[in-house]
Design an enzyme around this catalytic site. Sequence first.
Site, PDB file in Angstrom:
ATOM      1  N   ASP A 133      76.294 100.120  61.865  1.00  0.00           N
ATOM      2  CA  ASP A 133      75.230 100.538  62.788  1.00  0.00           C
ATOM      3  C   ASP A 133      75.663 101.703  63.685  1.00  0.00           C
ATOM      4  O   ASP A 133      74.814 102.399  64.239  1.00  0.00           O
ATOM      5  CB  ASP A 133      74.809  99.371  63.690  1.00  0.00           C
ATOM      6  CG  ASP A 133      73.981  98.333  62.943  1.00  0.00           C
ATOM      7  OD1 ASP A 133      73.681  98.565  61.760  1.00  0.00           O
ATOM      8  OD2 ASP A 133      73.635  97.309  63.554  1.00  0.00           O
TER       9      ASP A 133
ATOM     10  N   GLU B 227      65.652  98.991  60.288  1.00  0.00           N
ATOM     11  CA  GLU B 227      65.106  97.617  60.214  1.00  0.00           C
ATOM     12  C   GLU B 227      64.897  96.984  61.592  1.00  0.00           C
ATOM     13  O   GLU B 227      64.054  96.095  61.748  1.00  0.00           O
ATOM     14  CB  GLU B 227      66.000  96.717  59.354  1.00  0.00           C
ATOM     15  CG  GLU B 227      67.338  96.386  59.996  1.00  0.00           C
ATOM     16  CD  GLU B 227      68.183  95.422  59.173  1.00  0.00           C
ATOM     17  OE1 GLU B 227      67.932  95.261  57.968  1.00  0.00           O
ATOM     18  OE2 GLU B 227      69.119  94.850  59.744  1.00  0.00           O
TER      19      GLU B 227
HETATM   20  N1  LIG Z   1      78.650  87.962  74.683  1.00  0.00           N
HETATM   21  C1  LIG Z   1      79.552  87.376  73.884  1.00  0.00           C
HETATM   22  N2  LIG Z   1      80.417  86.460  74.369  1.00  0.00           N
HETATM   23  C2  LIG Z   1      81.350  85.870  73.578  1.00  0.00           C
HETATM   24  N3  LIG Z   1      81.483  86.126  72.265  1.00  0.00           N
HETATM   25  C3  LIG Z   1      80.657  87.024  71.720  1.00  0.00           C
HETATM   26  C4  LIG Z   1      79.643  87.690  72.492  1.00  0.00           C
HETATM   27  N4  LIG Z   1      78.958  88.521  71.670  1.00  0.00           N
HETATM   28  C5  LIG Z   1      79.517  88.353  70.449  1.00  0.00           C
HETATM   29  N5  LIG Z   1      80.541  87.481  70.477  1.00  0.00           N
HETATM   30  C6  LIG Z   1      81.369  87.033  69.346  1.00  0.00           C
HETATM   31  O1  LIG Z   1      81.624  88.126  68.471  1.00  0.00           O
HETATM   32  C7  LIG Z   1      81.106  87.838  67.175  1.00  0.00           C
HETATM   33  C8  LIG Z   1      80.662  89.115  66.520  1.00  0.00           C
HETATM   34  O2  LIG Z   1      79.578  89.666  67.266  1.00  0.00           O
HETATM   35  P1  LIG Z   1      78.260  90.207  66.528  1.00  0.00           P
HETATM   36  O3  LIG Z   1      77.776  89.185  65.570  1.00  0.00           O
HETATM   37  O4  LIG Z   1      77.352  90.675  67.596  1.00  0.00           O
HETATM   38  O5  LIG Z   1      78.807  91.403  65.618  1.00  0.00           O
HETATM   39  P2  LIG Z   1      79.399  92.823  66.028  1.00  0.00           P
HETATM   40  O6  LIG Z   1      80.831  92.660  66.373  1.00  0.00           O
HETATM   41  O7  LIG Z   1      78.513  93.435  67.078  1.00  0.00           O
HETATM   42  O8  LIG Z   1      79.304  93.606  64.646  1.00  0.00           O
HETATM   43  P3  LIG Z   1      77.987  94.251  63.926  1.00  0.00           P
HETATM   44  O9  LIG Z   1      77.736  95.558  64.603  1.00  0.00           O
HETATM   45  O10 LIG Z   1      78.402  94.387  62.536  1.00  0.00           O
HETATM   46  O11 LIG Z   1      76.864  93.276  64.129  1.00  0.00           O
HETATM   47  C9  LIG Z   1      80.006  86.816  67.422  1.00  0.00           C
HETATM   48  O12 LIG Z   1      79.750  86.041  66.280  1.00  0.00           O
HETATM   49  C10 LIG Z   1      80.608  85.981  68.545  1.00  0.00           C
HETATM   50  O13 LIG Z   1      81.523  85.049  68.036  1.00  0.00           O
HETATM   51  O1  LIG Z   2      73.042  89.624  57.621  1.00  0.00           O
HETATM   52  P1  LIG Z   2      74.092  89.693  58.664  1.00  0.00           P
HETATM   53  O2  LIG Z   2      75.465  89.726  58.128  1.00  0.00           O
HETATM   54  O3  LIG Z   2      73.959  88.672  59.729  1.00  0.00           O
HETATM   55  O4  LIG Z   2      73.967  91.086  59.411  1.00  0.00           O
HETATM   56  C1  LIG Z   2      72.852  91.899  59.493  1.00  0.00           C
HETATM   57  C2  LIG Z   2      73.080  92.890  60.610  1.00  0.00           C
HETATM   58  O5  LIG Z   2      74.373  93.444  60.516  1.00  0.00           O
HETATM   59  C3  LIG Z   2      74.304  94.849  60.559  1.00  0.00           C
HETATM   60  O6  LIG Z   2      74.338  95.283  59.245  1.00  0.00           O
HETATM   61  C4  LIG Z   2      75.494  95.454  61.212  1.00  0.00           C
HETATM   62  O7  LIG Z   2      76.640  95.127  60.477  1.00  0.00           O
HETATM   63  C5  LIG Z   2      72.950  95.132  61.178  1.00  0.00           C
HETATM   64  O8  LIG Z   2      72.410  96.384  60.892  1.00  0.00           O
HETATM   65  C6  LIG Z   2      72.123  94.028  60.623  1.00  0.00           C
HETATM   66  O9  LIG Z   2      71.023  93.740  61.421  1.00  0.00           O
END
Ligand SMILES: Nc1ncnc2c1ncn2[C@@H]1O[C@H](COP(=O)(O)OP(=O)(O)OP(=O)(O)O)[C@@H](O)[C@H]1O
Ligand SMILES: O=P(O)(O)OC[C@H]1O[C@](O)(CO)[C@@H](O)[C@@H]1O
Length: 322
Positions: A128, A224
């Site tokens: 993203d 999306e």
């Molecule tokens: N505010 C929060 N406090 C504590 N843990 C968190 C918080 N936000 C996210 N996490 C932890 O980090 C994990 C990964 O976060 P998230 O699912 O938002 O993906 P991401 O690291 O932002 O990557 P992507 O951009 O691929 O979605 C979560 O499943 C959770 O375990």
């Molecule tokens: O299907 P998943 O693994 O929960 O993740 C979907 C989300 O993860 C992302 O691909 C980011 O990794 C977002 O664009 C999308 O909304």
Amino acid sequence: MKRIGVLTSGGDAPGMNACIRAVVRTALANELEVVGIRRGYAGLIRGETVPLDRRAIRNTIHIGGTILETSRSPEFRTPEGRTRAAASIEEAGLDGVVLIGGDGTFQGGSLLAEEWGIPVVGVPASIDNDVYGTDYCIGFDTAANCALNAIDRIRDTARSHDRLFFVEVMGRESGFLALESGIAGGAEELIIPEESFSPADVSARLREGFRRFGKKSAIVVVAEGEMPGRSFEIAHEIREHLGYESRVVVLGHLQRGGPPTVRDRVLGSMLGVAAVTALLDGRNGCMAGEVKGEIAYTPLGETGRVKSLDPDLMRIFPLLSE
Ligand SMILES: Nc1ncnc2c1ncn2[C@@H]1O[C@H](COP(=O)(O)OP(=O)(O)OP(=O)(O)O)[C@@H](O)[C@H]1O
Ligand SMILES: O=P(O)(O)OC[C@H]1O[C@](O)(CO)[C@@H](O)[C@@H]1O
């Protein structure tokens, strides 16, 4: 500092393996042991660790996904989950941990650092590209090229049938993928979370393109947002206004896989080295990113700030899409 851990968390992103490899090689060169934590925070809570040596990371730089696997862990969001995670870190004898993931991963990492005083350094990896404090995240370039490849192919069939196509790309809260693949693919319209969407306005602009410039086909790139598959609804609304036949293609998780591009392998390598260097220098609670080609460190707590789309790209899009 004698032993460090590394994990991947959130959505997988091509180039994560290049980063893991760089972490391991930099650590070994500095006489540190490295432990891989499997399945992100979920695996950390359960103490799922594996020793990482040169052999473990050999022949992985070209592979998509993550050899350590990843997860989204609701349990880690709770103080109890983080207490268990901190206990696993202590049990594994880790003096610091490299967190490879997106802004959610860093929000969690910053709590681990604050609550338990554990030295952590983040590396931004998310297709993203929505992490504040870095121009690009690992995985974005590969995903954008995947989306572009799809747009190019759709263009062939759209032209052949005089059709309007909606191509839906990923991007939960941001339009980076849509904007860059849309500009590179010569899209006629862009629908992104950063801007309000009016079916009447989009239809009017498309109609104008058909009338004034004699276009017979067009591509609308849709991010999306919070609702994967929303393009079907959007296409329906626009068809009501425009009265023009259309088709919808949702790219979905296709964009997350595949071998990383040169750019993602180099970025992953650079940031992996920077993360271990930061830990060795006693710098922690931060993310190692890349800003204007240089390594830049940002406090983990700030990485969730809103990252704006490039205003120059936003300005030229309407000009180039006519
Ligand atoms: N505010 C929060 N406090 C504590 N843990 C968190 C918080 N936000 C996210 N996490 C932890 O980090 C994990 C990964 O976060 P998230 O699912 O938002 O993906 P991401 O690291 O932002 O990557 P992507 O951009 O691929 O979605 C979560 O499943 C959770 O375990
Ligand atoms: O299907 P998943 O693994 O929960 O993740 C979907 C989300 O993860 C992302 O691909 C980011 O990794 C977002 O664009 C999308 O909304």
